[in-house]
Write a protein that holds these residues in place. Sequence first.
Motif, short mmCIF file in Angstrom:
data_model
loop_
_atom_site.label_atom_id
_atom_site.label_comp_id
_atom_site.label_asym_id
_atom_site.label_seq_id
_atom_site.Cartn_x
_atom_site.Cartn_y
_atom_site.Cartn_z
N MET A 1 0.84 -1.20 0.00
CA MET A 1 0.00 0.00 0.00
C MET A 1 0.88 1.26 0.00
N LYS A 2 0.43 2.23 -0.77
CA LYS A 2 1.22 3.47 -0.81
C LYS A 2 1.15 4.20 0.53
N PHE A 3 2.24 4.87 0.87
CA PHE A 3 2.24 5.65 2.10
C PHE A 3 1.12 6.70 2.07
N ALA A 4 0.94 7.29 0.90
CA ALA A 4 -0.06 8.37 0.79
C ALA A 4 -1.46 7.86 1.14
N ASP A 5 -1.79 6.68 0.66
CA ASP A 5 -3.13 6.14 0.93
C ASP A 5 -3.28 5.79 2.40
N ARG A 6 -2.21 5.34 2.99
CA ARG A 6 -2.27 4.91 4.37
C ARG A 6 -2.47 6.09 5.33
N PHE A 7 -1.85 7.22 5.02
CA PHE A 7 -1.83 8.30 6.01
C PHE A 7 -2.65 9.53 5.63
N ARG A 8 -3.27 9.52 4.46
CA ARG A 8 -4.07 10.69 4.06
C ARG A 8 -5.29 10.82 4.96
N ALA A 9 -5.58 12.05 5.38
CA ALA A 9 -6.81 12.31 6.12
C ALA A 9 -7.91 12.45 5.08
N PRO A 10 -8.90 11.54 5.06
CA PRO A 10 -9.90 11.59 4.00
C PRO A 10 -10.74 12.87 4.09
N PRO A 11 -11.09 13.46 2.95
CA PRO A 11 -11.87 14.70 2.95
C PRO A 11 -13.19 14.54 3.69
N GLU A 12 -13.60 15.60 4.33
CA GLU A 12 -14.90 15.65 5.01
C GLU A 12 -15.14 14.47 5.94
N THR A 13 -14.10 14.10 6.66
CA THR A 13 -14.22 13.00 7.61
C THR A 13 -13.67 13.47 8.95
N ARG A 14 -14.42 13.23 9.99
CA ARG A 14 -14.01 13.65 11.33
C ARG A 14 -12.74 12.91 11.75
N ILE A 15 -11.70 13.66 12.07
CA ILE A 15 -10.43 13.05 12.49
C ILE A 15 -10.30 13.17 14.01
N GLY A 24 3.28 4.42 15.25
CA GLY A 24 3.18 3.56 14.07
C GLY A 24 4.45 3.53 13.24
N THR A 25 4.74 2.36 12.65
CA THR A 25 5.89 2.26 11.74
C THR A 25 5.53 1.45 10.50
N ALA A 26 4.24 1.35 10.19
CA ALA A 26 3.77 0.59 9.03
C ALA A 26 4.41 -0.80 9.01
N ASP A 27 5.06 -1.16 7.92
CA ASP A 27 5.62 -2.51 7.85
C ASP A 27 7.10 -2.55 8.22
N TYR A 28 7.61 -1.43 8.72
CA TYR A 28 9.04 -1.38 9.00
C TYR A 28 9.32 -1.78 10.44
N ALA A 29 10.11 -2.82 10.58
CA ALA A 29 10.37 -3.35 11.92
C ALA A 29 11.53 -2.62 12.57
N SER A 30 12.47 -2.18 11.76
CA SER A 30 13.67 -1.62 12.37
C SER A 30 14.12 -0.35 11.66
N LYS A 31 14.88 0.39 12.41
CA LYS A 31 15.48 1.62 11.93
C LYS A 31 16.37 1.34 10.72
N PRO A 225 -4.43 17.73 0.26
CA PRO A 225 -4.67 16.80 1.37
C PRO A 225 -3.73 16.99 2.56
N TRP A 226 -4.25 16.65 3.72
CA TRP A 226 -3.42 16.52 4.92
C TRP A 226 -3.02 15.06 5.10
N TYR A 227 -1.81 14.86 5.59
CA TYR A 227 -1.34 13.53 5.97
C TYR A 227 -1.00 13.55 7.46
N VAL A 228 -1.50 12.57 8.18
CA VAL A 228 -1.21 12.46 9.62
C VAL A 228 -0.08 11.44 9.77
N ILE A 229 1.11 11.94 10.08
CA ILE A 229 2.31 11.09 10.08
C ILE A 229 2.69 10.68 11.51
N PRO A 230 2.73 9.37 11.78
CA PRO A 230 3.22 8.94 13.10
C PRO A 230 4.66 9.41 13.25
N ALA A 231 4.93 10.21 14.28
CA ALA A 231 6.23 10.89 14.31
C ALA A 231 7.02 10.67 15.61
#
Length: 269
Positions: A1-15, A24-31, A225-231
């Motif tokens: 899955m693309k990063f963009a699809d995973r983290f995009r805040a969908p329009p007109e949706t309560r966040i 979150g680190t998606a599918d990445y286990a290590s640095k 679009p806004w993206y909510v990035i686990p940081a």
Amino acid sequence: MKFADRFRAPPETRIRLADCDPDGTADYASKKDARKALKRVTRRLTELQYLLYAENKRGFLIVLQGMDASGKDGTIRHVMRGVNPQGTRVTSFKKPSVEELDHDFLWRIHRAMPRRGDIGIFNRSHYEDVLVVRVHDLVPQHVWSQRYDQINAFEKNLAENGIVILKFFLHISKEEQKKRFEDRLANPTRHWKISPADFEERQFWDQYTEAFEEVLTRCSTECAPWYVIPANRKWFRNLAVASIIVERLESLDMRFPEPSFDVSEIRID
Ligand code: AMP
Ligand code: MG
């Protein structure tokens, strides 16, 4: 899955930020995995920026927002490492000057827009005018509450005029912020980065959260679009932001312009 699809805040949706995991680190286990991937992505970013510049058709705007110590500066440093400074401009928005306050809140923002062919990075942005301004009542509610629609209209206008817009919210937890502040206090070379005001702002964490949620809910649009990035983990934050930028640049299907002359007829003596 693309990063963009995973983290995009969908329009007109309560966040609700409580539903977004800052660890979150998606599918990445290590640095180590992520670092290798980041190297590949930033190399691709270098090529795509070259193409953006050569094509000279559109500006590319990256907006970074987040709580204090969420990593806006670090993201710029790591993600933009490979890009050509000629063709890139970072603008850090501070408290508005007297002159800026004499204009509408979007005046200074519009002036900082990237030209065609350029990447513009905003470290803070017009969103401060519905964040810090809202939390501290710097203007009356009837003024700031109109700004969400004004911002959407402004960004739509920019998008229709050749500016590609990506907005990143760097999502850290309150505990992570505490840790980062403590690290800064413990390190003399980082003292310049702190001001007692930052620690005071921490008391307004919940109000900022609410203000950010309203931004993410109302201003994530198809064209900007806004993206909510686990940081909480810097290595993942860097990889996610860089990947979304690259994915968006790839999607533009850019081409080098055709030469305006017949290359085979040129003789160099
Ligand atoms: P820094 O990013 O640490 O350099 O801090 C910049 C400061 O400027 C932050 O405290 C922001 O909240 C503040 N700031 C940025 N834009 C605005 C604005 N439109 N109105 C009031 N304060 C702002
Ligand atoms: Mg600061």
